[in-house]
Structures are given as structure tokens and as C-alpha cells.
Scaffold this motif. Structure first.
Motif, PDB file in Angstrom:
ATOM      1  N   PRO A  67      34.779  48.985  37.339  1.00 15.23           N
ATOM      2  CA  PRO A  67      34.885  49.129  38.797  1.00 15.23           C
ATOM      3  C   PRO A  67      33.823  48.385  39.610  1.00 15.23           C
ATOM      4  N   LEU A  68      32.747  47.964  39.006  1.00 15.13           N
ATOM      5  CA  LEU A  68      31.723  47.225  39.750  1.00 15.13           C
ATOM      6  C   LEU A  68      31.988  45.716  39.749  1.00 15.13           C
ATOM      7  N   ARG A  69      32.754  45.248  38.778  1.00 14.68           N
ATOM      8  CA  ARG A  69      32.959  43.811  38.587  1.00 14.68           C
ATOM      9  C   ARG A  69      33.741  43.187  39.748  1.00 14.68           C
ATOM     10  N   GLY A  70      34.821  43.810  40.144  1.00 16.72           N
ATOM     11  CA  GLY A  70      35.648  43.271  41.227  1.00 16.72           C
ATOM     12  C   GLY A  70      34.894  43.144  42.538  1.00 16.72           C
ATOM     13  N   PRO A  71      34.239  44.239  43.009  1.00 19.83           N
ATOM     14  CA  PRO A  71      33.480  44.136  44.262  1.00 19.83           C
ATOM     15  C   PRO A  71      32.344  43.106  44.196  1.00 19.83           C
ATOM     16  N   PHE A  72      31.717  42.986  43.024  1.00 21.97           N
ATOM     17  CA  PHE A  72      30.629  42.009  42.880  1.00 21.97           C
ATOM     18  C   PHE A  72      31.148  40.591  43.087  1.00 21.97           C
ATOM     19  N   PHE A  73      32.198  40.237  42.354  1.00 23.49           N
ATOM     20  CA  PHE A  73      32.710  38.869  42.461  1.00 23.49           C
ATOM     21  C   PHE A  73      33.367  38.608  43.805  1.00 23.49           C
ATOM     22  N   LEU A  74      34.009  39.609  44.386  1.00 20.53           N
ATOM     23  CA  LEU A  74      34.604  39.420  45.701  1.00 20.53           C
ATOM     24  C   LEU A  74      33.523  39.150  46.750  1.00 20.53           C
ATOM     25  N   ALA A  75      32.449  39.937  46.719  1.00 20.87           N
ATOM     26  CA  ALA A  75      31.352  39.726  47.670  1.00 20.87           C
ATOM     27  C   ALA A  75      30.637  38.410  47.412  1.00 20.87           C
ATOM     28  N   LEU A  76      30.507  38.054  46.172  1.00 15.83           N
ATOM     29  CA  LEU A  76      29.754  36.849  45.826  1.00 15.83           C
ATOM     30  C   LEU A  76      30.564  35.571  46.053  1.00 15.83           C
ATOM     31  N   THR A  77      31.806  35.564  45.592  1.00 13.52           N
ATOM     32  CA  THR A  77      32.587  34.314  45.603  1.00 13.52           C
ATOM     33  C   THR A  77      33.764  34.307  46.567  1.00 13.52           C
ATOM     34  N   GLY A  78      34.161  35.491  47.044  1.00 15.99           N
ATOM     35  CA  GLY A  78      35.361  35.581  47.874  1.00 15.99           C
ATOM     36  C   GLY A  78      36.633  35.602  47.043  1.00 15.99           C
ATOM     37  N   ARG A  79      36.503  35.640  45.725  1.00 19.75           N
ATOM     38  CA  ARG A  79      37.657  35.667  44.823  1.00 19.75           C
ATOM     39  C   ARG A  79      37.794  37.059  44.223  1.00 19.75           C
ATOM     40  N   ASN A  80      39.043  37.495  44.035  1.00 19.73           N
ATOM     41  CA  ASN A  80      39.253  38.798  43.419  1.00 19.73           C
ATOM     42  C   ASN A  80      39.101  38.677  41.898  1.00 19.73           C
ATOM     43  N   GLU A  81      39.118  39.831  41.223  1.00 17.77           N
ATOM     44  CA  GLU A  81      38.866  39.849  39.787  1.00 17.77           C
ATOM     45  C   GLU A  81      39.923  39.074  39.002  1.00 17.77           C
ATOM     46  N   SER A  82      41.178  39.118  39.432  1.00 17.58           N
ATOM     47  CA  SER A  82      42.225  38.363  38.731  1.00 17.58           C
ATOM     48  C   SER A  82      41.947  36.867  38.794  1.00 17.58           C
ATOM     49  N   GLN A  83      41.493  36.418  39.946  1.00  9.74           N
ATOM     50  CA  GLN A  83      41.166  34.994  40.082  1.00  9.74           C
ATOM     51  C   GLN A  83      39.971  34.621  39.202  1.00  9.74           C
ATOM     52  N   ILE A  84      38.995  35.517  39.140  1.00 10.89           N
ATOM     53  CA  ILE A  84      37.823  35.265  38.286  1.00 10.89           C
ATOM     54  C   ILE A  84      38.246  35.229  36.820  1.00 10.89           C
ATOM     55  N   ASN A  85      39.084  36.171  36.408  1.00 14.43           N
ATOM     56  CA  ASN A  85      39.551  36.189  35.017  1.00 14.43           C
ATOM     57  C   ASN A  85      40.343  34.924  34.686  1.00 14.43           C
ATOM     58  N   ALA A  86      41.176  34.486  35.622  1.00 16.66           N
ATOM     59  CA  ALA A  86      41.954  33.259  35.397  1.00 16.66           C
ATOM     60  C   ALA A  86      41.023  32.052  35.296  1.00 16.66           C
ATOM     61  N   TYR A  87      40.020  32.012  36.152  1.00 11.03           N
ATOM     62  CA  TYR A  87      39.031  30.930  36.113  1.00 11.03           C
ATOM     63  C   TYR A  87      38.372  30.877  34.739  1.00 11.03           C
ATOM     64  N   TRP A  88      37.907  32.040  34.251  1.00 12.60           N
ATOM     65  CA  TRP A  88      37.206  32.049  32.964  1.00 12.60           C
ATOM     66  C   TRP A  88      38.148  31.748  31.804  1.00 12.60           C
ATOM     67  N   SER A  89      39.380  32.151  31.900  1.00 11.18           N
ATOM     68  CA  SER A  89      40.340  31.809  30.844  1.00 11.18           C
ATOM     69  C   SER A  89      40.504  30.302  30.746  1.00 11.18           C
ATOM     70  N   ARG A  90      40.595  29.655  31.891  1.00  8.63           N
ATOM     71  CA  ARG A  90      40.751  28.200  31.931  1.00  8.63           C
ATOM     72  C   ARG A  90      39.479  27.500  31.421  1.00  8.63           C
ATOM     73  N   ILE A  91      38.328  27.966  31.865  1.00  6.23           N
ATOM     74  CA  ILE A  91      37.060  27.337  31.479  1.00  6.23           C
ATOM     75  C   ILE A  91      36.772  27.556  29.997  1.00  6.23           C
ATOM     76  N   LYS A  92      37.031  28.772  29.516  1.00  2.97           N
ATOM     77  CA  LYS A  92      36.788  29.052  28.096  1.00  2.97           C
ATOM     78  C   LYS A  92      37.646  28.157  27.214  1.00  2.97           C
ATOM     79  N   PHE A  93      38.872  27.915  27.648  1.00  2.00           N
ATOM     80  CA  PHE A  93      39.785  27.072  26.880  1.00  2.00           C
ATOM     81  C   PHE A  93      39.244  25.658  26.743  1.00  2.00           C
ATOM     82  N   SER A  94      38.542  25.187  27.761  1.00  2.00           N
ATOM     83  CA  SER A  94      37.983  23.832  27.713  1.00  2.00           C
ATOM     84  C   SER A  94      36.841  23.748  26.709  1.00  2.00           C
ATOM     85  N   GLY A  95      36.214  24.892  26.406  1.00  2.61           N
ATOM     86  CA  GLY A  95      35.111  24.918  25.444  1.00  2.61           C
ATOM     87  C   GLY A  95      33.798  24.412  25.999  1.00  2.61           C
TER      88      GLY A  95
END
Length: 140
Positions: A67-95
Motif C-alpha cells: 500500500p505504500l508503493r503506489g502513493p510513493f511512485f505517484l507522488a514522485l513520478t506522476g505514474r501509477n503503480e501499473s505504469q511503474i510495473n510495466a516500465y520495470w518489466s520492459r527495462i528488466k527485459f532489456s537486461g
């Protein structure tokens, strides 16, 4: 009834208010006194994993859906948790980079920051103790 049981489960499992103030903390011996929002974004999005003085940083985050992760990233980046998870999925795939280490609770992050001089993490502001240093605050 199933929704009620689910709600009770989450209240018991995650007693942290999603709207509490959030403190970004480091080990008390870390020479950094403050950090900008831009620097935090770069660290938590894997673009630059070092403190402003150039020392490498170990970033700590929470497991997905904490429950703290979503508000943190939203306040910090303006992106919701789903967007952050999608970002990391894409970046992790690149290695190219790895996401921050994830933990299940603020007490675990607090304990790891106490024991790791170059670590950075975030906890509810009311969890902060004298064993760590607040370098950035997100107010509700």
C-alpha cells in the motif's frame, strides 16, 4: 461477503495508511543530507543509481501491491503503480538495469537501511527512528 473478507484481509495485512506522509531515508552515517525529486526519480527508475556525491546507492522498494508503493511512485513520478510495473518489466527485459530490491514491510526496510551504509528506501514518516536520516519527505 467475499469482498468484505478481502477488505478485512487487506486491513489486517497492510495496516499502513496509503495517505500517510512518506520519508525517504538513508543510513545515519551516509554523508547525504538531502536529495532532489529528480535525483530520486533517476534512482528509483534505474537511470542513475548513485547518490549526488557519486557514491553508489542500493535502492530499496516494496513488493508489488504494497500500500505504500503506489502513493510513493505517484507522488514522485506522476505514474501509477501499473505504469511503474510495466516500465520495470520492459527495462528488466532489456537486461540493462535491475529494479530496486523489494521488501514486504517498512520494518524490514528500516532494519536493512540501519545495516547498509549506502542504502536508500522509504517508509511511513511515523516509522522513522534516530537510527536513520530523512533526506526527502513526501507530505500527504
Amino acid at each position: 461477503m467475499k469482498r468484505l473478507l478481502t477488505a478485512v484481509f487487506f486491513l489486517i495485512s497492510y495496516p499502513i495508511s496509503a495517505t500517510a506522509d512518506i520519508a525517504v531515508i538513508v543510513n545515519k552515517d551516509n554523508p547525504i543530507e538531502s536529495i532532489s525529486q529528480r535525483q530520486l526519480i533517476d534512482m528509483y527508475m534505474g537511470k542513475y543509481v548513485a547518490f549526488p556525491n557519486g557514491d553508489m546507492a542500493v535502492t530499496y522498494d516494496y513488493e508489488k501491491s504494497h500500500p505504500l508503493r503506489g502513493p510513493f511512485f505517484l507522488a514522485l513520478t506522476g505514474r501509477n503503480e501499473s505504469q511503474i510495473n510495466a516500465y520495470w518489466s520492459r527495462i528488466k527485459f532489456s537486461g540493462k538495469v535491475s529494479p530496486p530490491q523489494s521488501f514486504s514491510s517498512p520494518s524490514t526496510i528500516l532494519e536493512n537501511i540501519r545495516n547498509t551504509p549506502n542504502a536508500i528506501g522509504y517508509v511511513p514518516a511515523d516509522f522513522v527512528t534516530g537510527d536513520v536520516k530523512v533526506i526527502y519527505q513526501i507530505n500527504d
